[in-house]
Write an enzyme that holds these catalytic residues in place. Structure first.
Site, PDB file in Angstrom:
ATOM      1  N   LYS A 116       0.674  -1.005   0.675  1.00 64.12           N
ATOM      2  CA  LYS A 116       0.105   0.496   0.096  1.00 64.12           C
ATOM      3  C   LYS A 116       1.167   1.349  -0.389  1.00 64.12           C
ATOM      4  O   LYS A 116       0.165   2.207  -0.707  1.00 64.12           O
ATOM      5  CB  LYS A 116      -0.705   0.087   1.148  1.00 64.12           C
ATOM      6  CG  LYS A 116      -2.066  -1.070   1.387  1.00 64.12           C
ATOM      7  CD  LYS A 116      -3.335  -1.228   2.320  1.00 64.12           C
ATOM      8  CE  LYS A 116      -3.700  -1.634   2.728  1.00 64.12           C
ATOM      9  NZ  LYS A 116      -5.102  -2.579   1.356  1.00 64.12           N
ATOM     10  N   GLU A 200      -3.287   7.759   7.668  1.00 62.88           N
ATOM     11  CA  GLU A 200      -4.264   8.229   6.877  1.00 62.88           C
ATOM     12  C   GLU A 200      -5.357   9.180   7.196  1.00 62.88           C
ATOM     13  O   GLU A 200      -6.103   8.446   8.368  1.00 62.88           O
ATOM     14  CB  GLU A 200      -4.545   7.984   5.326  1.00 62.88           C
ATOM     15  CG  GLU A 200      -5.391   6.436   5.518  1.00 62.88           C
ATOM     16  CD  GLU A 200      -5.650   5.502   3.988  1.00 62.88           C
ATOM     17  OE1 GLU A 200      -4.373   5.912   3.259  1.00 62.88           O
ATOM     18  OE2 GLU A 200      -6.255   5.431   3.573  1.00 62.88           O
ATOM     19  N   HIS A 235     -16.020  -5.339   5.121  1.00 55.36           N
ATOM     20  CA  HIS A 235     -14.787  -5.530   4.134  1.00 55.36           C
ATOM     21  C   HIS A 235     -15.565  -6.243   2.719  1.00 55.36           C
ATOM     22  O   HIS A 235     -14.749  -5.990   1.673  1.00 55.36           O
ATOM     23  CB  HIS A 235     -13.388  -5.639   4.352  1.00 55.36           C
ATOM     24  CG  HIS A 235     -12.803  -4.355   4.854  1.00 55.36           C
ATOM     25  ND1 HIS A 235     -13.688  -3.016   4.952  1.00 55.36           N
ATOM     26  CD2 HIS A 235     -12.474  -4.361   6.765  1.00 55.36           C
ATOM     27  CE1 HIS A 235     -13.047  -2.067   6.179  1.00 55.36           C
ATOM     28  NE2 HIS A 235     -12.644  -3.270   7.481  1.00 55.36           N
ATOM     29  N   ARG A 292      -6.644  -8.103 -10.992  1.00 47.78           N
ATOM     30  CA  ARG A 292      -6.845  -9.200 -11.244  1.00 47.78           C
ATOM     31  C   ARG A 292      -8.725  -9.178 -12.340  1.00 47.78           C
ATOM     32  O   ARG A 292      -9.092  -8.488 -12.422  1.00 47.78           O
ATOM     33  CB  ARG A 292      -7.048 -10.414 -10.293  1.00 47.78           C
ATOM     34  CG  ARG A 292      -7.412  -9.595  -9.072  1.00 47.78           C
ATOM     35  CD  ARG A 292      -8.617 -10.627  -7.837  1.00 47.78           C
ATOM     36  NE  ARG A 292      -8.349  -9.818  -6.739  1.00 47.78           N
ATOM     37  CZ  ARG A 292      -9.451  -8.977  -6.586  1.00 47.78           C
ATOM     38  NH1 ARG A 292     -10.216  -9.192  -7.193  1.00 47.78           N
ATOM     39  NH2 ARG A 292      -9.498  -8.786  -5.556  1.00 47.78           N
TER      40      ARG A 292
HETATM   41  P1  ADP Z   1      -7.611  -4.323   2.783  1.00 48.83           P
HETATM   42  O1  ADP Z   1      -6.201  -4.240   1.971  1.00 48.83           O
HETATM   43  O2  ADP Z   1      -7.159  -4.161   3.810  1.00 48.83           O
HETATM   44  O3  ADP Z   1      -8.991  -4.176   2.193  1.00 48.83           O
HETATM   45  P2  ADP Z   1      -8.217  -1.388   2.065  1.00 48.83           P
HETATM   46  O4  ADP Z   1      -6.739   0.174   1.695  1.00 48.83           O
HETATM   47  O5  ADP Z   1      -9.016  -1.786   0.579  1.00 48.83           O
HETATM   48  O6  ADP Z   1      -8.063  -1.969   2.908  1.00 48.83           O
HETATM   49  O7  ADP Z   1      -9.776  -0.756   3.201  1.00 48.83           O
HETATM   50  C1  ADP Z   1     -10.339  -1.782   3.219  1.00 48.83           C
HETATM   51  C2  ADP Z   1     -12.008  -0.906   3.432  1.00 48.83           C
HETATM   52  O8  ADP Z   1     -11.705  -0.049   4.163  1.00 48.83           O
HETATM   53  C3  ADP Z   1     -12.089  -0.094   2.140  1.00 48.83           C
HETATM   54  O9  ADP Z   1     -12.611  -0.522   1.368  1.00 48.83           O
HETATM   55  C4  ADP Z   1     -12.831   1.383   3.000  1.00 48.83           C
HETATM   56  O10 ADP Z   1     -14.659   0.806   3.459  1.00 48.83           O
HETATM   57  C5  ADP Z   1     -12.268   1.710   4.153  1.00 48.83           C
HETATM   58  N1  ADP Z   1     -11.231   2.135   4.014  1.00 48.83           N
HETATM   59  C6  ADP Z   1      -9.952   2.674   3.494  1.00 48.83           C
HETATM   60  N2  ADP Z   1      -9.488   3.662   3.691  1.00 48.83           N
HETATM   61  C7  ADP Z   1      -9.671   4.776   3.979  1.00 48.83           C
HETATM   62  C8  ADP Z   1     -10.417   5.960   4.696  1.00 48.83           C
HETATM   63  N3  ADP Z   1      -9.456   6.320   4.201  1.00 48.83           N
HETATM   64  N4  ADP Z   1     -11.313   5.921   5.183  1.00 48.83           N
HETATM   65  C9  ADP Z   1     -12.941   5.875   5.222  1.00 48.83           C
HETATM   66  N5  ADP Z   1     -12.745   4.603   5.092  1.00 48.83           N
HETATM   67  C10 ADP Z   1     -11.349   3.686   4.736  1.00 48.83           C
END
Ligand code: ADP
Length: 506
Positions: A116, A200, A235, A292
């Site tokens: 990330k 973040e 999620h 993918r």
């Molecule tokens: P992972 O790879 O563990 O699934 P992500 O970065 O894709 O993590 O984030 C998973 C979920 O968390 C996202 O789909 C969203 O629902 C929530 N999320 C991620 N980042 C943020 C953020 N900065 N603010 C609010 N919700 C977030």
């Protein structure tokens, strides 16, 4: 085009790839674990090879074995599907090193967006908006606090190696930062063997909107519009649609161009997805790139009118994309429900058993991408997603009523499923008006699962009809020829009740 492709997956996506191969005149080689010996993907493929016992660590995750089977079968390429080895750069590399073609991006592109923090750095340098925050691991809580102060609380701690929401913590005040950081680092270390955590801004009430991209080997990168995927539990997406009710043509063009820039920055080839958070003000932020085919790809196929899996194969075989960006305007509306073997009335507990009866919905605009049939055993070895029900209609309102109609036609006996939950979801005014955020589903879970679910109601109706039949039988002393007609009419009245109530037998 290839002569033969090995499919390194199972369930609905393996069958989906078999079908794409058949239509392209490509021979398919299925692989299966002992638990899947009688699975539809095995029967429909031209060849099938057993690769080990049920646990995926001893079957579907054995990269070297899959490559060996592909070579022995004379396949030229391996399609990884989603999950399992699909996003493992080492597997893409090993496939290439064995002289085979990986139907997906180059290993280097998977690496470029795999972490990330590395992905955030890359996207910032490409001018792609990311959520405000750091691009390197935090040293300590003091550093975290200083950064958090620059954009304010709440903030989100995230594992650099993250996935599946692990190593993620929402922090609402500076005082919580130290303990949250320690626990996020611990969880990240346990889950990924890497305790790097960054911070973040926590975006309040965003939508999850993702953009499909398609890139050939010759430098053409196109986007195929967005999918709305905000309806998530833990999620995990439950229902997706295309287009998004929150995206105007102008925003679609901007998000699409951004996704294309992200794909170019990563050196991307083949089908991929850029995930964004879209806030209430129409600002969007890059979240991650999925390298993918996605579970929810059919909604894009239906509104854009092309077969993404066939294009994955054609791109991997070196074909040029013959489209121009302007040819991709969404037509109508598509919705997908993920039908899982989970029991919504019991905290979505996975349900196991043998599918004793299966009746599939059909009629105009209905598509079923499934990996099950009557007689299939549903166990605990694999993901509980049994199938995807997808509909396409001219408008969103018609797509919703078409999905409701299709869900009512669907009968799955033998295991608990999410079918009734989806029916309830589609009745909710917020879902009907398209007013949802990524927090919406969890916040409404009680309301959506409370009381008797439609499937429970029908069970009660069935008991009532059976009782009536029983009482009736007691009144009638001896069985006569009329009895069979009589019980049939009970069957008919039972179905009539079910139909009238919009319900179905479990
Ligand atoms: P992972 O790879 O563990 O699934 P992500 O970065 O894709 O993590 O984030 C998973 C979920 O968390 C996202 O789909 C969203 O629902 C929530 N999320 C991620 N980042 C943020 C953020 N900065 N603010 C609010 N919700 C977030």
């Amino acid at each position: 085009m290839f002569n033969k492709v090995l499919i390194a997956n199972r369930g609905e996506i393996a069958l989906r790839v078999v079908r794409a191969c058949q239509e392209l005149g490509v021979r398919s080689v299925a692989v299966y674990s002992e638990a899947d010996a009688r699975a539809p993907h095995v029967r429909e493929a031209d060849e099938a090879v057993c690769i080990g016992p049920p646990p995926s660590s001893q079957s579907y995750l054995l990269g070297d074995k899959l490559i060996e089977v592909a070579l022995k079968a004379g396949a030229e390429a391996i399609h990884p599907g989603y999950g399992f080895l699909s996003e493992r750069a080492w597997f893409a590399r090993a496939v290439r090193d064995a002289g085979l073609i990986f139907v997906g991006p180059p290993a280097e592109a998977i690496d470029a967006v795999g972490s990330k923090t590395a992905a955030r750095q890359l996207m910032i340098s490409a001018g792609v908006p990311v959520v405000p925050g750091t691009t390197t691991a935090l040293r300590d809580a003091k550093e975290a606090a200083a950064i958090a102060d620059t954009f304010g609380y709440p903030v989100l701690l995230k594992a650099a190696a993250g996935g599946g929401g692990k190593g993620m913590r929402v922090v609402r005040a500076a005082s919580e930062l130290e303990s949250a950081l320690a626990s996020a680092q611990r969880e990240a270390q346990n889950a990924f063997g890497d305790d790097a955590v960054y911070v973040e801004k926590y975006i309040d009430g965003p939508r999850h909107v993702e953009v499909q991209v398609l890139a050939d080997m010759h430098g053409k990168v196109l986007h195929l519009g967005e999918r709305e995927c905000s309806l998530q539990r833990r999620h995990q997406k439950m229902m997706e649609e295309a287009p998004s009710p929150a995206v105007s043509p102008e925003l679609r063009a901007r998000m699409g161009e951004t996704a294309v820039a992200a794909a170019r920055a990563a050196g991307y080839v083949n089908a991929g997805t850029c995930e964004f958070l879209l806030d209430r003000d129409g600002q969007f932020y890059f979240l991650e790139m999925n390298t993918r085919i996605q579970v929810e790809h059919p909604v894009t196929e239906l509104v854009m009118g092309l077969d993404l899996v066939q294009w994955q194969l054609r791109i991997a075989a070196g074909e040029h994309l013959p489209f121009e960006q302007k040819s991709f305007t969404p037509r109508g509306w598509a919705i997908e429900c993920r039908i899982t073997s989970e029991d919504p009335a019991n905290g979505f507990l996975p349900s196991t058993g043998r599918i004793s009866h299966l009746h599939l919905p059909s009629g105009p605009g209905v598509r079923w991408d499934g990996g099950i049939e009557a007689g299939s055993e549903v166990g605990l070895h694999y993901d509980p997603m049994l199938a995807k029900l997808i509909v396409h209609a001219p408008t969103r309102a018609l797509a919703i009523s078409r999905m409701q109609r299709a869900l009512r036609e669907l009968v799955i006996d033998g295991v608990e499923t999410s079918r009734g939950f989806h029916l309830r979801l589609l009745e909710h005014p917020d879902v009907r008006s398209g007013d949802m955020t990524i927090q919406w589903l969890e916040a409404h879970l009680d309301e959506l699962t409370r009381g008797s679910a439609p499937d429970d109601t029908i069970r009660i109706a069935a008991i009532a009809v059976a009782l009536a039949a029983h009482q009736d039988k007691q009144v009638r002393a001896t069985p006569t020829a009329a009895d069979s007609t009589h019980s049939e009419s009970h069957g008919a009245s039972w179905r009539a009740v079910a139909r009238r109530e919009g319900l179905r037998r479990e």
